[in-house]
Design an enzyme around this catalytic site. Structure first.
Site, PDB file in Angstrom:
ATOM      1  N   PRO A 244       8.033 -64.158 -55.262  1.00 21.24           N
ATOM      2  CA  PRO A 244       8.609 -62.689 -55.466  1.00 21.24           C
ATOM      3  C   PRO A 244      10.327 -62.754 -55.378  1.00 21.24           C
ATOM      4  CG  PRO A 244       8.106 -63.055 -53.328  1.00 21.24           C
ATOM      5  CD  PRO A 244       7.569 -64.194 -53.972  1.00 21.24           C
ATOM      6  N   CYS A 245      11.007 -63.396 -56.610  1.00 21.42           N
ATOM      7  CA  CYS A 245      12.237 -63.455 -56.472  1.00 21.42           C
ATOM      8  C   CYS A 245      12.979 -62.012 -56.810  1.00 21.42           C
ATOM      9  CB  CYS A 245      12.788 -64.674 -57.833  1.00 21.42           C
ATOM     10  SG  CYS A 245      12.174 -64.250 -59.460  1.00 21.42           S
ATOM     11  N   HIS A 246      11.945 -61.077 -57.016  1.00 19.87           N
ATOM     12  CA  HIS A 246      12.665 -59.684 -57.245  1.00 19.87           C
ATOM     13  C   HIS A 246      13.179 -59.344 -55.924  1.00 19.87           C
ATOM     14  CE1 HIS A 246       8.078 -59.086 -56.445  1.00 19.87           C
ATOM     15  NE2 HIS A 246       8.470 -58.195 -55.704  1.00 19.87           N
TER      16      HIS A 246
END
Length: 276
Positions: A244-246
């Protein structure tokens, strides 16, 4: 939200039937019998896969044949099981994809590729035997570069085909968007440098519904001076949503760059806040 670039139901059915039986051969006559316009099907596959539907079917059959050869089945048996009318035709098709003859393909490797529909648009998923190695939106600018990168990293050929990890991936993505899943269990394969994998593992430690800044991410890695390097490694993440780089934002709380577009990043963060 309307799904972007969604695969039409009629084409989904054709693909599902190919997955169930790769030896199927859908000719124009068969499409017309289903009430489908062959030229429209051809244009859709050219636009979304870069090949015609006939080529897609042939590649799918070759992919399945390749896996059987790897398991020790005889080439002759596989060729005719795969729907080819001659050994020479099978050999030529096989060599056009893998660059070697079927008999010399024992040491070759493949990466399976599939389109997956989500509420945020169509994604491309790639998988090897170890797990999912790529999950990106089809309109990502660097997608072609990423595909070339994983082909080089794995020393493999990317081929349209089915993979045991795709079914798990699609189920878990669906549950995620419905607010029923906060952690993914689908196996992943993340080839990269030691530092990149440290950064990606730290991304996995950010809880559902939470965010961190690049600075906080670097500090969590006991490397507070590596903020820029951490940001670069985040940008090299090839498995969107699951890694989850978001969930990484600017120190000032503002959204920062995201390969899938800031509007998707905002959607994902709001979705997680809703089901937190």
């Amino acid at each position: 939200m309307e799904k972007l670039n969604e695969t039409p139901d009629s084409i989904k059915q054709l693909i599902d039937e190919l997955i169930a039986n790769p030896s199927n051969k859908f000719k124009d006559y068969d499409l017309v019998k289903r009430g489908l316009e062959p030229n429209q099907i051809r244009r859709w596959f050219l636009k979304n896969h870069g090949i015609t539907f006939q080529a897609y079917q042939r590649i799918f059959r070759i992919n399945t044949a390749f896996k059987k050869i790897q398991k020790g089945n005889t080439v002759t048996e596989i060729a005719f099981e795969s729907g080819f009318e001659s050994l020479s035709g099978f050999g030529e098709s096989f060599k056009s994809i893998f660059g070697v003859s079927p008999k010399n393909s024992k040491n070759e490797r493949i990466i399976d590729l599939k389109r997956i529909e989500t509420p945020l648009g169509t994604m491309i998923a790639c998988a090897v035997s170890q797990g999912i190695c790529l999950l990106e939106f089809t309109d990502r600018k660097m997608l072609e570069t990423e595909l070339k990168s994983i082909a080089k990293l794995y020393n493999a050929t990317i081929v349209q085909g089915n993979n045991k990890h795709f079914e798990i991936l699609e189920l878990e993505l669906s549950e995620y968007f419905e607010g029923k899943r906060k952690q993914f269990s689908v196996p992943l394969s993340t080839l990269g440098t030691e530092f990149q994998n440290q950064v990606w593992n730290e991304l996995l430690n950010i809880p559902f519904g939470a965010t961190k800044s690049y600075k906080e991410q670097a500090e969590a890695m006991n490397n507070p001076n590596a903020v820029r390097a951490v940001a670069n490694a985040n940008g090299m993440n090839r498995i969107s949503i699951i890694i989850p780089c978001h969930r990484v934002i600017g120190t000032d709380g503002k959204l920062t760059g995201y390969g899938g577009g800031l509007w998707r990043k905002q959607y994902l963060l709001e979705l997680e806040q809703q089901w937190k």
